[in-house]
Design an enzyme around this catalytic site. Structure first.
Site, PDB file in Angstrom:
ATOM      1  N   ASN A   1      -4.234 -10.236   6.515  1.00  0.00           N
ATOM      2  CA  ASN A   1      -3.834  -9.151   7.263  1.00  0.00           C
ATOM      3  C   ASN A   1      -5.157  -8.375   7.815  1.00  0.00           C
ATOM      4  O   ASN A   1      -5.283  -7.147   7.937  1.00  0.00           O
ATOM      5  CB  ASN A   1      -3.149  -8.285   6.343  1.00  0.00           C
ATOM      6  CG  ASN A   1      -1.826  -8.710   5.921  1.00  0.00           C
ATOM      7  OD1 ASN A   1      -1.423  -9.737   6.374  1.00  0.00           O
ATOM      8  ND2 ASN A   1      -1.264  -8.008   5.035  1.00  0.00           N
TER       9      ASN A   1
ATOM     10  N   ASN B   1      -4.127  -5.867  12.251  1.00  0.00           N
ATOM     11  CA  ASN B   1      -5.584  -5.224  12.320  1.00  0.00           C
ATOM     12  C   ASN B   1      -6.490  -5.998  13.166  1.00  0.00           C
ATOM     13  O   ASN B   1      -7.441  -6.337  13.246  1.00  0.00           O
ATOM     14  CB  ASN B   1      -6.220  -5.327  10.819  1.00  0.00           C
ATOM     15  CG  ASN B   1      -5.756  -4.176  10.141  1.00  0.00           C
ATOM     16  OD1 ASN B   1      -5.606  -3.153  10.477  1.00  0.00           O
ATOM     17  ND2 ASN B   1      -5.693  -4.537   8.748  1.00  0.00           N
TER      18      ASN B   1
ATOM     19  N   TYR C   1      -8.129  -7.795   6.492  1.00  0.00           N
ATOM     20  CA  TYR C   1      -9.132  -7.227   5.841  1.00  0.00           C
ATOM     21  C   TYR C   1     -10.523  -8.119   5.326  1.00  0.00           C
ATOM     22  O   TYR C   1     -10.550  -9.288   6.315  1.00  0.00           O
ATOM     23  CB  TYR C   1      -8.621  -6.752   4.299  1.00  0.00           C
ATOM     24  CG  TYR C   1      -7.507  -6.197   4.865  1.00  0.00           C
ATOM     25  CD1 TYR C   1      -7.699  -4.655   5.251  1.00  0.00           C
ATOM     26  CD2 TYR C   1      -6.112  -6.246   4.474  1.00  0.00           C
ATOM     27  CE1 TYR C   1      -6.755  -3.621   5.570  1.00  0.00           C
ATOM     28  CE2 TYR C   1      -5.094  -5.317   4.849  1.00  0.00           C
ATOM     29  CZ  TYR C   1      -5.430  -4.106   5.531  1.00  0.00           C
ATOM     30  OH  TYR C   1      -4.358  -3.100   5.658  1.00  0.00           O
TER      31      TYR C   1
ATOM     32  N   THR D   1       0.812  -1.193   0.066  1.00  0.00           N
ATOM     33  CA  THR D   1       0.012  -0.185  -0.103  1.00  0.00           C
ATOM     34  C   THR D   1       0.803   1.219  -0.072  1.00  0.00           C
ATOM     35  O   THR D   1       1.789   1.312   0.745  1.00  0.00           O
ATOM     36  CB  THR D   1      -0.850   0.068   1.118  1.00  0.00           C
ATOM     37  OG1 THR D   1      -1.814  -1.087   1.237  1.00  0.00           O
ATOM     38  CG2 THR D   1      -1.675   1.258   1.330  1.00  0.00           C
TER      39      THR D   1
ATOM     40  N   HIS E   1      -7.246 -10.773  -1.654  1.00  0.00           N
ATOM     41  CA  HIS E   1      -6.583 -10.561  -0.371  1.00  0.00           C
ATOM     42  C   HIS E   1      -7.290 -11.092   0.716  1.00  0.00           C
ATOM     43  O   HIS E   1      -8.217 -10.576   1.175  1.00  0.00           O
ATOM     44  CB  HIS E   1      -6.164  -9.007  -0.251  1.00  0.00           C
ATOM     45  CG  HIS E   1      -5.323  -8.890   0.760  1.00  0.00           C
ATOM     46  ND1 HIS E   1      -4.670  -9.595   1.612  1.00  0.00           N
ATOM     47  CD2 HIS E   1      -4.803  -7.338   1.133  1.00  0.00           C
ATOM     48  CE1 HIS E   1      -3.942  -8.939   2.547  1.00  0.00           C
ATOM     49  NE2 HIS E   1      -3.825  -7.893   2.148  1.00  0.00           N
TER      50      HIS E   1
END
Length: 355
Positions: A178, A235, A180, A26, A175
């Site tokens: 992580n 996260n 998400y 990112t 994805h």
């Protein structure tokens, strides 16, 4: 040292000039969520890699949780990405887009009008996130997704995958790592549902499997990979006692769909819990497709693991930020430039295309 890292190979039917993958990173340069000429320059500078996987790119307005991340759900975004893929292909590399819906890792200030912060359960991510308009803000409590929200989100991945091919991408990476949206369904820290989308291992993998299924139906299995992060804590995700079982069951389901590759995140080099070598080996053995290694690699360790058949390709992340010529530096043993952490997520060329 063996030259296996720099030798040509195949990813499915795609010829790659080496086994080096540029990992998704990112960088927050997509003003108004649109890919642009600066991004085309950035990716083409790093096209020494056999395969580039783009930064996380949202398949939906609801997935634009960070400032200035790109989307891939409308015609203008397709046109922007076309400039990127053309430059990368001209430089001799292959490029997949990583489809990343941020789910609860979001804030309304980062999202377009009408978008909603969605998640499997109404549990806020602890802590704060950056917004361009109001600085650091607490993560909000997300809307708990109902059946219609889930169906729409799954369909958005398939539509975005179709647009990816229009934009010239060679494929897509889902994805599922992580913390998400896909990972939010997998993980009990973010999924406390009691319906068919939560609770048991079978229910928690359902969203990931259905996203993979519709994406494969849209563009073909040999254009689809998935990134996973067992034992990841990014996260606010939390490992549980069923984690190994969950990921091995997910692999079984992905095998039935014929996915091209699995990309396993191991952030232990940056202080996260290690993914056990045993689980990596079991995933490697169980998965029918190709395996992308990642996690703090240098050229020597990459060659060792490739020669030991622990994987087929090796992803390098942060070294690519400050070393657009990373592949040649690895091959010749030149020292690597250190990145400027202050410019990781800032707009403009500084710390992006000026290394």
């Amino acid at each position: 040292m063996s030259n296996i890292l720099f030798s040509p190979t195949q990813l499915g039917s795609l010829p790659l000039k080496n086994r080096i993958v540029m990992a998704p990173l990112t960088r927050s340069r997509a003003i108004a969520n649109l890919p642009n000429d600066l991004m085309a320059e950035y990716y083409s500078q790093r096209a020494g890699a056999g395969l580039i996987i783009t930064e996380g790119t949202s398949p939906s307005p609801n997935g634009l949780g960070y400032p200035r991340i790109p989307g891939l759900f409308n015609a203008e975004q397709v046109q922007g990405w076309q400039r990127v893929t053309e430059r990368v292909h001209q430089a001799g590399s292959r490029i997949f887009v990583q489809l990343m819906h941020t789910g609860r890792v979001s804030h309304p200030a980062n999202m377009p009008d009408g978008a909603r912060v969605l998640a499997p359960s109404p549990i806020a991510v602890p802590g704060e996130t950056w917004t361009d308009t109001a600085g650091m803000q607490p993560h909000p409590v997300p809307h708990e997704m109902n059946e219609a929200d889930i169906a729409q989100s799954i369909a958005e991945y398939a539509e975005s995958a179709k647009l990816a091919l229009q934009a010239g991408f060679d494929g897509v990476e889902l994805h599922a790592a992580n913390g998400y949206l896909i990972d939010q369904f997998l993980n009990t820290a973010s999924n406390q549902r009691h319906d068919r989308w939560g609770g048991s291992v079978e229910n928690r993998i359902r969203f990931a499997v259905e996203v993979a299924r519709v994406t494969v139906s849209a563009i073909g299995s040999k254009r689809v990979g998935m990134r996973i992060s067992p034992y990841g804590v990014f996260n606010a995700q939390v490992p549980d006692t069923e984690m190994d079982t969950l990921y091995l069951r997910l692999i079984d389901e992905l095998n039935t769909l014929g996915l091209l590759y699995i990309h396993v995140v191991d952030h232990s080099a940056m202080g996260a819990p290690e993914v056990s070598p045993e689980l990596k080996a079991r995933i490697r053995s169980a998965f029918n497709g190709q395996y992308i290694l990642s996690g703090g690699y240098d050229a020597a360790r990459a060659a060792t693991d490739l020669n030991a058949n622990r994987g087929d390709l090796v992803a390098f992340g942060r070294p690519f930020i400050s070393n657009p010529d990373l592949v040649s530096k690895l091959q010749t043993g030149q020292p690597l430039a250190e990145p400027d952490f202050a410019t990781f997520y800032t707009p403009g060329e500084k710390g992006y295309t000026d290394y």
